[in-house]
Scaffold this active site. Structure first.
Site, PDB file in Angstrom:
ATOM      1  N   HIS A 109      -6.854  -7.097   0.402  1.00 52.70           N
ATOM      2  CA  HIS A 109      -6.972  -5.700  -0.013  1.00 52.70           C
ATOM      3  C   HIS A 109      -6.270  -5.465  -1.350  1.00 52.70           C
ATOM      4  CE1 HIS A 109      -7.304  -5.829   4.397  1.00 52.70           C
ATOM      5  NE2 HIS A 109      -8.176  -4.841   4.245  1.00 52.70           N
ATOM      6  N   ASP A 164      -4.679 -12.327   4.818  1.00 48.84           N
ATOM      7  CA  ASP A 164      -5.868 -11.811   5.493  1.00 48.84           C
ATOM      8  C   ASP A 164      -7.168 -12.243   4.832  1.00 48.84           C
ATOM      9  OD1 ASP A 164      -5.012 -10.231   3.405  1.00 48.84           O
ATOM     10  OD2 ASP A 164      -5.116  -8.330   4.477  1.00 48.84           O
ATOM     11  N   GLY A 194      -1.911   2.234   5.000  1.00 49.13           N
ATOM     12  CA  GLY A 194      -2.374   0.876   5.240  1.00 49.13           C
ATOM     13  C   GLY A 194      -1.366  -0.016   5.932  1.00 49.13           C
ATOM     14  N   HIS A 218       0.804  -1.230   0.000  1.00 52.96           N
ATOM     15  CA  HIS A 218       0.000   0.000   0.000  1.00 52.96           C
ATOM     16  C   HIS A 218       0.833   1.275   0.000  1.00 52.96           C
ATOM     17  CE1 HIS A 218      -3.660  -2.218   0.472  1.00 52.96           C
ATOM     18  NE2 HIS A 218      -3.370  -2.660   1.679  1.00 52.96           N
ATOM     19  N   TYR A 269      -3.643 -11.025  10.038  1.00 53.40           N
ATOM     20  CA  TYR A 269      -3.671 -10.472  11.388  1.00 53.40           C
ATOM     21  C   TYR A 269      -3.977 -11.534  12.446  1.00 53.40           C
ATOM     22  CZ  TYR A 269      -3.252  -6.617   8.353  1.00 53.40           C
ATOM     23  OH  TYR A 269      -2.778  -5.795   7.356  1.00 53.40           O
ATOM     24  N   ASP A 275      -3.654 -10.707  -1.634  1.00 48.62           N
ATOM     25  CA  ASP A 275      -4.103 -10.092  -0.385  1.00 48.62           C
ATOM     26  C   ASP A 275      -5.603  -9.799  -0.432  1.00 48.62           C
ATOM     27  OD1 ASP A 275      -2.320  -8.538   1.939  1.00 48.62           O
ATOM     28  OD2 ASP A 275      -4.291  -7.630   1.646  1.00 48.62           O
TER      29      ASP A 275
END
Length: 401
Positions: free
Chosen positions: A199, A286, A170, A162, A325, A197
């Site tokens: 994201h 994630d 991010g 990011h 996470y 990812d």
């Protein structure tokens, strides 16, 4: 050092780089757990471990702006401690501060805000070590491919996709992926970047938005208000880079089968039409069902099958980490991918070997990632549309001549 065989798998890490990565506020202690599990399965005996070379200011500025790097690296641990002592909180609203008249603090807050060093990217102790080693680790891994010392190079602390040229974003303070790709371009004419990812890989896409030498492919969740609010359905790119940024946005509940159906169709098309010479894969974990985000419903099978597909192209591959996470589940996922790169199959229900973080894997103490009982909101028509728009017939096969 003698040149290694091209079949070697290189893992980039050192005690200091692991310690630096463990300090990242969004992922405290994650790196130690990843490498402890890799070693517990004996994979450190099946690959070549290379220590990362931290990047200099000049090397960091080969992508990032001088102003940003100067700001980031001028913030010492004393500055962080001063903020704590004086009550200056980077994520707080300065209008609520009783010391709003302090022009020094206000100016410093504006200075940090301009470079994204507030809110999701606050300063932390030893941030300089972190930045230099995360970026240096990915460049070190890239060099293993550039100098033909490996067929697969791995740097699990990397993947900070990011960060922008002049701004942290991010949880990403440095875009090691971009720096790694720039290093790969010293040898390889065309680089295919694949981002797994949850994201959108916005920072990498933005860095190469005008390039026809780098194709970016990101499969991720996209919905209103979901960070980073980019990466909608279809193709992007500008100038010579038109149609070289592929995005596959998926809805909530994406299962292994939905994820892999979309990814394999578009990735195979990209590999055929773009004819890359090297692949970079961001393996953000994630999207696992057990991640605190609880958006996708993936197991480690999705990541393992994606890697199987990519290595089947028989091109050099650079693997980096990214989001994720749940420390135990990141360790499960990236250990399984490390094993696969070494030609070792770790079964999803394999027992976790005895090691210092064994208690983190309670109560099952195995490699399994449990799926959620949720609906896969990705209909056949949605996936077909994503595939069709990313495989626009206007993209013509690249002519290597």
């Amino acid at each position: 050092m003698a040149s290694l065989q091209a079949e070697t798998v290189v893992l980039v890490r050192s005690a200091r780089s692991i310690r630096a990565a463990d300090a990242l506020p969004s992922n405290p202690g994650r790196s130690s757990r990843v490498h402890a599990l890799i070693d517990a399965f004996g994979l450190d005996k099946k690959l070549h471990i290379v220590e990362p070379v931290p990047l200099t200011d000049t090397e960091l500025k080969s992508f990032h702006s001088p102003e940003y790097i100067d700001c980031l690296l001028s913030q010492t641990s004393d500055d962080v401690q001063h903020d704590r002592d004086t009550g200056f909180c980077p994520s707080a609203d300065s209008s609520n501060s009783s010391d709003a008249s302090d022009s020094g603090s206000a100016n410093r807050e504006m200075y940090l805000a301009r470079h994204g060093l507030l809110y999701d990217c606050p300063l932390f102790d030893h941030v300089e070590d972190y930045v230099r080693y995360i970026a240096g680790g990915t460049v070190t891994a890239a060099n293993a491919l550039v100098f033909d010392r490996a067929r697969v190079a791995i740097h699990w602390e990397g993947g900070r996709h990011h960060a922008k040229r002049s701004k942290a974003s991010g949880f990403c303070y440095v875009n090691d992926v971009v720096l790694g790709i720039l290093q790969l371009q010293r040898r390889f004419a065309r680089v295919l970047y694949i981002d797994l990812d949850l994201h959108h890989g916005d920072g990498v896409q933005d860095a190469f938005i005008y390039s026809d030498k780098v194709m970016t492919l990101s499969i991720h969740h996209h919905s209103r208000g979901f960070y980073p609010n980019t990466g909608g359905l279809g193709l992007e790119g500008k100038g010579r880079g038109a149609r070289h940024s592929l995005n596959i946005p998926l809805n909530r509940g994406a299962s292994d089968s939905s994820f892999l159906r979309a990814l394999s169709a578009v990735a195979n098309h990209a590999a055929t039409s773009f004819t890359p010479e090297v692949i970079v894969v961001q393996c953000g974990a994630d999207g696992l069902a057990s991640d605190p985000h609880k958006v996708f419903n993936l197991t480690t099978d999705a990541y393992a099958c994606a890697l199987d597909l990519i290595v089947s192209w028989k091109l050099p591959v650079l693997l980096v980490g990214g989001g994720g996470y749940s420390n135990p589940d990141c360790a499960r996922c990236w250990t399984r991918l490390t094993a696969a790169a070494c030609g070792v199959d770790i079964a999803p229900l394999a027992d976790i070997p005895e090691h210092q973080y064994l208690n983190d894997y309670a109560p099952a103490f195995d490699m399994h990632v449990e799926k959620m009982l949720v609906e896969d909101e990705n209909s056949t028509s949605h996936i077909d549309a994503a595939i069709a728009q990313s495989m626009d017939p206007a993209i013509e096969p690249h002519n290597p001549n």
